[in-house]
Design an enzyme around this catalytic site. Sequence first.
Site, PDB file in Angstrom:
ATOM      1  N   ASN A 221       0.608  -1.068  -0.066  1.00 22.13           N
ATOM      2  CA  ASN A 221      -0.026  -0.082  -0.074  1.00 22.13           C
ATOM      3  C   ASN A 221       0.871   1.333   0.064  1.00 22.13           C
ATOM      4  O   ASN A 221       1.845   1.080   0.086  1.00 22.13           O
ATOM      5  CB  ASN A 221      -1.093   0.060   1.133  1.00 22.13           C
ATOM      6  CG  ASN A 221      -0.080  -0.319   2.533  1.00 22.13           C
ATOM      7  OD1 ASN A 221       0.688   0.849   2.798  1.00 22.13           O
ATOM      8  ND2 ASN A 221      -0.156  -1.357   3.103  1.00 22.13           N
ATOM      9  N   ASP A 290      -4.142  -6.495   5.219  1.00 23.43           N
ATOM     10  CA  ASP A 290      -4.958  -7.403   5.900  1.00 23.43           C
ATOM     11  C   ASP A 290      -4.960  -8.733   5.225  1.00 23.43           C
ATOM     12  O   ASP A 290      -5.412  -9.598   6.032  1.00 23.43           O
ATOM     13  CB  ASP A 290      -6.415  -6.612   5.583  1.00 23.43           C
ATOM     14  CG  ASP A 290      -6.440  -5.464   6.462  1.00 23.43           C
ATOM     15  OD1 ASP A 290      -7.056  -4.456   5.979  1.00 23.43           O
ATOM     16  OD2 ASP A 290      -5.895  -5.487   7.606  1.00 23.43           O
ATOM     17  N   LYS A 300       7.938 -17.702 -10.402  1.00 23.08           N
ATOM     18  CA  LYS A 300       7.213 -16.497 -10.993  1.00 23.08           C
ATOM     19  C   LYS A 300       5.913 -16.956 -11.826  1.00 23.08           C
ATOM     20  O   LYS A 300       6.064 -17.994 -12.478  1.00 23.08           O
ATOM     21  CB  LYS A 300       7.804 -15.673 -11.993  1.00 23.08           C
ATOM     22  CG  LYS A 300       7.337 -14.463 -12.571  1.00 23.08           C
ATOM     23  CD  LYS A 300       8.152 -13.656 -13.551  1.00 23.08           C
ATOM     24  CE  LYS A 300       7.265 -12.705 -14.220  1.00 23.08           C
ATOM     25  NZ  LYS A 300       8.040 -11.990 -15.526  1.00 23.08           N
ATOM     26  N   PHE A 334      -4.094   2.636  15.176  1.00 19.77           N
ATOM     27  CA  PHE A 334      -4.499   3.730  14.270  1.00 19.77           C
ATOM     28  C   PHE A 334      -5.742   3.102  13.345  1.00 19.77           C
ATOM     29  O   PHE A 334      -5.987   2.031  13.410  1.00 19.77           O
ATOM     30  CB  PHE A 334      -3.531   3.941  13.293  1.00 19.77           C
ATOM     31  CG  PHE A 334      -2.623   5.212  13.490  1.00 19.77           C
ATOM     32  CD1 PHE A 334      -1.655   5.150  14.848  1.00 19.77           C
ATOM     33  CD2 PHE A 334      -2.566   6.504  12.990  1.00 19.77           C
ATOM     34  CE1 PHE A 334      -0.893   6.218  15.090  1.00 19.77           C
ATOM     35  CE2 PHE A 334      -1.733   7.257  13.177  1.00 19.77           C
ATOM     36  CZ  PHE A 334      -1.013   7.336  14.447  1.00 19.77           C
ATOM     37  N   LYS A 348     -12.770  -0.264  16.504  1.00 24.59           N
ATOM     38  CA  LYS A 348     -11.412  -0.914  16.560  1.00 24.59           C
ATOM     39  C   LYS A 348     -10.979  -0.670  17.896  1.00 24.59           C
ATOM     40  O   LYS A 348     -10.421  -1.696  18.578  1.00 24.59           O
ATOM     41  CB  LYS A 348     -10.507  -0.143  15.433  1.00 24.59           C
ATOM     42  CG  LYS A 348     -10.730  -0.922  14.247  1.00 24.59           C
ATOM     43  CD  LYS A 348      -9.902   0.051  13.248  1.00 24.59           C
ATOM     44  CE  LYS A 348     -10.232  -0.721  11.922  1.00 24.59           C
ATOM     45  NZ  LYS A 348      -9.902   0.193  10.494  1.00 24.59           N
ATOM     46  N   LYS A 352     -10.219  -4.246  19.841  1.00 26.95           N
ATOM     47  CA  LYS A 352      -8.881  -4.437  20.064  1.00 26.95           C
ATOM     48  C   LYS A 352      -8.243  -4.140  21.306  1.00 26.95           C
ATOM     49  O   LYS A 352      -6.963  -4.120  21.617  1.00 26.95           O
ATOM     50  CB  LYS A 352      -7.892  -3.836  18.807  1.00 26.95           C
ATOM     51  CG  LYS A 352      -8.800  -3.881  17.309  1.00 26.95           C
ATOM     52  CD  LYS A 352      -8.282  -4.883  16.457  1.00 26.95           C
ATOM     53  CE  LYS A 352      -9.244  -4.906  15.091  1.00 26.95           C
ATOM     54  NZ  LYS A 352      -8.592  -5.249  13.935  1.00 26.95           N
TER      55      LYS A 352
END
Length: 415
Positions: A221, A290, A300, A334, A348, A352
Amino acid sequence: MPVTTNVALGVGGGIAAYKAAELARALMERGFSVQVLMTRSAEEFVRPLTFAALTGRKVITNLFSASSAEDTLASAIEHIRVAQENQILVIAPATADLMAKLAHGLADDFLTTTYLAFTGPVVLAPAMNTNMWNHPATQENLRVLRARGHVIVEPDEGILACGMVGPGRLAEPEIIAQAVANVALGAANRTSAKQDLEGETVLITAGPTQEPLDPVRYLSNRSSGKMGYALAEAAVARGARVILVSGPVALDAPRGVELILVRTAVEMRKAVMDHLEEATVIVKAAAVADYHRSNPPQQKVKKTATRLSLELDPTPDILAEAGRKKGDRLLVGFAAETENLIEEARRKLESKNCDMVVANLVSQQGIGFESDENEVTLVLRTGETIPIQRASKSAISHRIFDQMIKLRLALHSST
Ligand code: PMT
């Protein structure tokens, strides 16, 4: 009477060198003492006398201006003195040639030699022809200099002296002077930062993870690591021991942190769990993938004309596991959301077992991923939400730790 900050102003040999005189004046109007260093090519564009008259100080031109051996020695030692006497080094215009020398550590004149001997914050204001600015070599040098933590005052777009239109014009002297003032303020904050995290061991995760799809490809990301690295720098400045677990980023770790480089979510989880015991605070700023391919192929994947479907499995939820194992540690998570920011952050926080969640709307332009600034809302167990307006990731990091300390005090007073 506030202590005067000494600024070394390096002037490169570009058509914009004349604007460095306006910059010198703007810096002096802000109370800075300015020592001007000029490259030989800069003297082709503006006379040293201009700066000497403006600053009231001798202008330093080249490294070995002396004739005798004694004078040469004195001149060689002078750049060390200049590097030690000044708290900020600003180079404007920073030409393509100068940026290349700085990025590669070349030292063939007074300015580049002083840069290598300088240990304080550096502000660079590039100025050059648009094609030179866009050239991959210049952009790579810029990346190296930015990764060193130097402040880059981006060039303006507009009509250049060569008649071209595009990026490359030196930023306005007032903008550069304000950037220097912000650096001076930040440095003052850092050096005078309350050592209120002394005794804490802060375990911070930062950056993306990379999840291999095969030996060549991976899922990742846009996290640059800037948020996590700013948190690490702020915690060190306030006296904490900092363990920084970082995915692959293009940043140099802040001085004084214990850096652990990882690549995948599984590796990041192991690094976090290996150091959980010694941590007193955990801050999970990393953008952990995730999903991943549990068993990526050894070869490959060959390209065919047909559709490729991938089966992905959830990665270990490090935050949730840290929440189960946290004990009396403070756990800060976060939340990177594109909608329902507060609701998602609250979910969250509860699921968590966090003490606080830093929520940021990453779909908003100019904040979140990759940016130098962020805009967050702190969501607390008490149900309180504390919005923090858009600011540098460094300033936001200090606000997060300010709030964390209040949480710590509240916990102590309740036990
Ligand atoms: O790195 P920058 O370019 O500066 O960008 C900063 C940032 C946008 C990455 C940062 O501000 C941020 O939002 N980080 C969290 C990104 C993220 O993964 O958010 P999330 O809502 O998907 O995850 C929630 C929390 O769970 C996060 O604390 C994350 O670290 C943690 N997590 C997620 C997945 C997983 N498998 N394990 C985790 O621990």
